[in-house]
Design a protein around this motif. Structure first.
Motif, short mmCIF file in Angstrom:
data_model
loop_
_atom_site.label_atom_id
_atom_site.label_comp_id
_atom_site.label_asym_id
_atom_site.label_seq_id
_atom_site.Cartn_x
_atom_site.Cartn_y
_atom_site.Cartn_z
N VAL A 67 0.84 -1.21 0.00
CA VAL A 67 0.00 0.00 0.00
C VAL A 67 0.88 1.26 0.00
CG1 VAL A 67 -1.72 1.32 1.30
CG2 VAL A 67 -1.94 -1.16 1.11
N GLN A 68 1.88 1.29 0.85
CA GLN A 68 2.77 2.46 0.89
C GLN A 68 3.50 2.62 -0.44
OE1 GLN A 68 4.86 0.97 4.35
NE2 GLN A 68 4.31 2.81 5.50
N ASP A 69 3.93 1.50 -1.02
CA ASP A 69 4.65 1.55 -2.28
C ASP A 69 3.77 2.09 -3.41
OD1 ASP A 69 6.88 1.02 -4.01
OD2 ASP A 69 5.81 -0.73 -4.74
N VAL A 70 2.54 1.61 -3.50
CA VAL A 70 1.64 2.06 -4.57
C VAL A 70 1.27 3.53 -4.40
CG1 VAL A 70 -0.67 1.77 -5.57
CG2 VAL A 70 0.73 -0.24 -5.05
N TYR A 71 0.97 3.93 -3.18
CA TYR A 71 0.61 5.34 -2.94
C TYR A 71 1.84 6.25 -2.97
CZ TYR A 71 -4.34 4.75 -1.91
OH TYR A 71 -5.69 4.51 -2.02
N GLY A 72 3.01 5.68 -2.79
CA GLY A 72 4.24 6.45 -2.87
C GLY A 72 4.54 7.31 -1.67
N CYS A 73 4.00 6.95 -0.53
CA CYS A 73 4.30 7.70 0.69
C CYS A 73 4.12 6.78 1.90
CB CYS A 73 3.43 8.95 0.80
SG CYS A 73 1.79 8.71 1.44
N PRO A 74 4.78 7.10 3.00
CA PRO A 74 4.72 6.23 4.17
C PRO A 74 3.34 6.14 4.82
CG PRO A 74 6.02 8.20 4.65
CD PRO A 74 5.68 8.22 3.19
N ASP A 75 2.45 7.10 4.53
CA ASP A 75 1.12 7.09 5.13
C ASP A 75 0.14 6.17 4.40
OD1 ASP A 75 1.97 8.90 7.05
OD2 ASP A 75 1.41 10.61 5.80
N GLY A 76 0.54 5.62 3.26
CA GLY A 76 -0.33 4.71 2.52
C GLY A 76 -1.65 5.34 2.17
N ARG A 77 -2.74 4.70 2.56
CA ARG A 77 -4.08 5.19 2.22
C ARG A 77 -4.40 6.55 2.85
NH1 ARG A 77 -5.12 -0.56 2.48
NH2 ARG A 77 -5.87 -1.23 0.43
N ASP A 78 -3.66 6.95 3.86
CA ASP A 78 -3.88 8.23 4.51
C ASP A 78 -3.11 9.38 3.86
OD1 ASP A 78 -5.61 7.07 6.36
OD2 ASP A 78 -3.97 6.59 7.73
N CYS A 79 -2.42 9.10 2.75
CA CYS A 79 -1.68 10.15 2.05
C CYS A 79 -2.65 11.24 1.59
CB CYS A 79 -0.95 9.59 0.84
SG CYS A 79 0.41 8.53 1.25
N ARG A 80 -2.19 12.46 1.67
CA ARG A 80 -3.01 13.60 1.24
C ARG A 80 -2.79 13.87 -0.24
NH1 ARG A 80 -4.40 16.89 5.94
NH2 ARG A 80 -3.55 15.83 7.75
N ASN A 81 -3.63 14.70 -0.79
CA ASN A 81 -3.51 15.15 -2.18
C ASN A 81 -3.60 14.01 -3.20
OD1 ASN A 81 -3.13 17.80 -1.26
ND2 ASN A 81 -0.95 17.43 -1.00
N ILE A 82 -4.46 13.04 -2.92
CA ILE A 82 -4.71 11.94 -3.84
C ILE A 82 -6.13 12.13 -4.38
CG2 ILE A 82 -4.92 9.44 -4.10
CD1 ILE A 82 -2.09 10.23 -3.39
N SER A 83 -6.25 12.23 -5.69
CA SER A 83 -7.57 12.41 -6.29
C SER A 83 -8.36 11.10 -6.23
CB SER A 83 -7.44 12.87 -7.74
OG SER A 83 -6.96 11.80 -8.54
N ARG A 84 -9.66 11.19 -6.41
CA ARG A 84 -10.50 9.98 -6.41
C ARG A 84 -10.07 9.05 -7.53
NH1 ARG A 84 -16.54 12.40 -5.31
NH2 ARG A 84 -16.03 13.26 -3.27
N ARG A 85 -9.75 9.61 -8.67
CA ARG A 85 -9.32 8.81 -9.82
C ARG A 85 -8.03 8.06 -9.49
NH1 ARG A 85 -8.40 11.46 -15.65
NH2 ARG A 85 -9.60 9.86 -16.69
N GLN A 86 -7.07 8.76 -8.90
CA GLN A 86 -5.82 8.11 -8.50
C GLN A 86 -6.07 7.02 -7.47
OE1 GLN A 86 -3.86 11.77 -7.28
NE2 GLN A 86 -2.19 11.34 -8.72
N ARG A 87 -6.92 7.34 -6.49
CA ARG A 87 -7.22 6.38 -5.43
C ARG A 87 -7.81 5.09 -6.01
NH1 ARG A 87 -6.85 7.20 -0.28
NH2 ARG A 87 -6.89 9.46 -0.48
N ARG A 88 -8.74 5.21 -6.96
CA ARG A 88 -9.33 4.02 -7.60
C ARG A 88 -8.26 3.22 -8.33
NH1 ARG A 88 -13.60 7.64 -8.80
NH2 ARG A 88 -12.77 7.97 -10.89
#
Length: 102
Positions: A67-88
């Motif tokens: 999850v952290q790797d895909v989102y590209g930050c240590p917060d994983g799903r809690d990363c900020r500035n992720i659009s709905r499209r990116q999240r999907r």
């Protein structure tokens, strides 16, 4: 985090956070303040191999979850500035990687 011995000098290996904590412990144990501050600065600057007061430290990359790797930050799903499209897209990628056994 682990301690290995190469020759006579112990080498402390750990993440940036673990090495920083160990350096602060070294300071509390009586190491020269300037030497510890300089070593901490080297860690923050991204150096991977540091020597302080005769002790060697090796900074290892932190292992991230899928999850952290895909989102590209240590917060994983809690990363900020992720659009709905990116999240999907990220969630689909995570599902695919988990199903493939990665």
């Amino acid at each position: 985090m682990n301690e290995q011995y190469s020759g006579v000098t112990p080498v402390f290996r750990g993440t940036e956070h673990e090495v920083g904590r160990r350096l602060r412990e070294l300071h509390l144990a009586g190491a020269e303040s300037y030497a510890v501050d300089r070593a901490l600065q080297q860690v923050q600057e991204g150096n991977r191999h540091i020597i302080c007061e005769g002790e060697e430290f090796e900074v290892l990359d932190q292992e991230w979850s899928i999850v952290q790797d895909v989102y590209g930050c240590p917060d994983g799903r809690d990363c900020r500035n992720i659009s709905r499209r990116q999240r999907r897209r990220f969630e689909a990628t995570i599902r695919a990687r988990v199903q493939s056994g990665e």
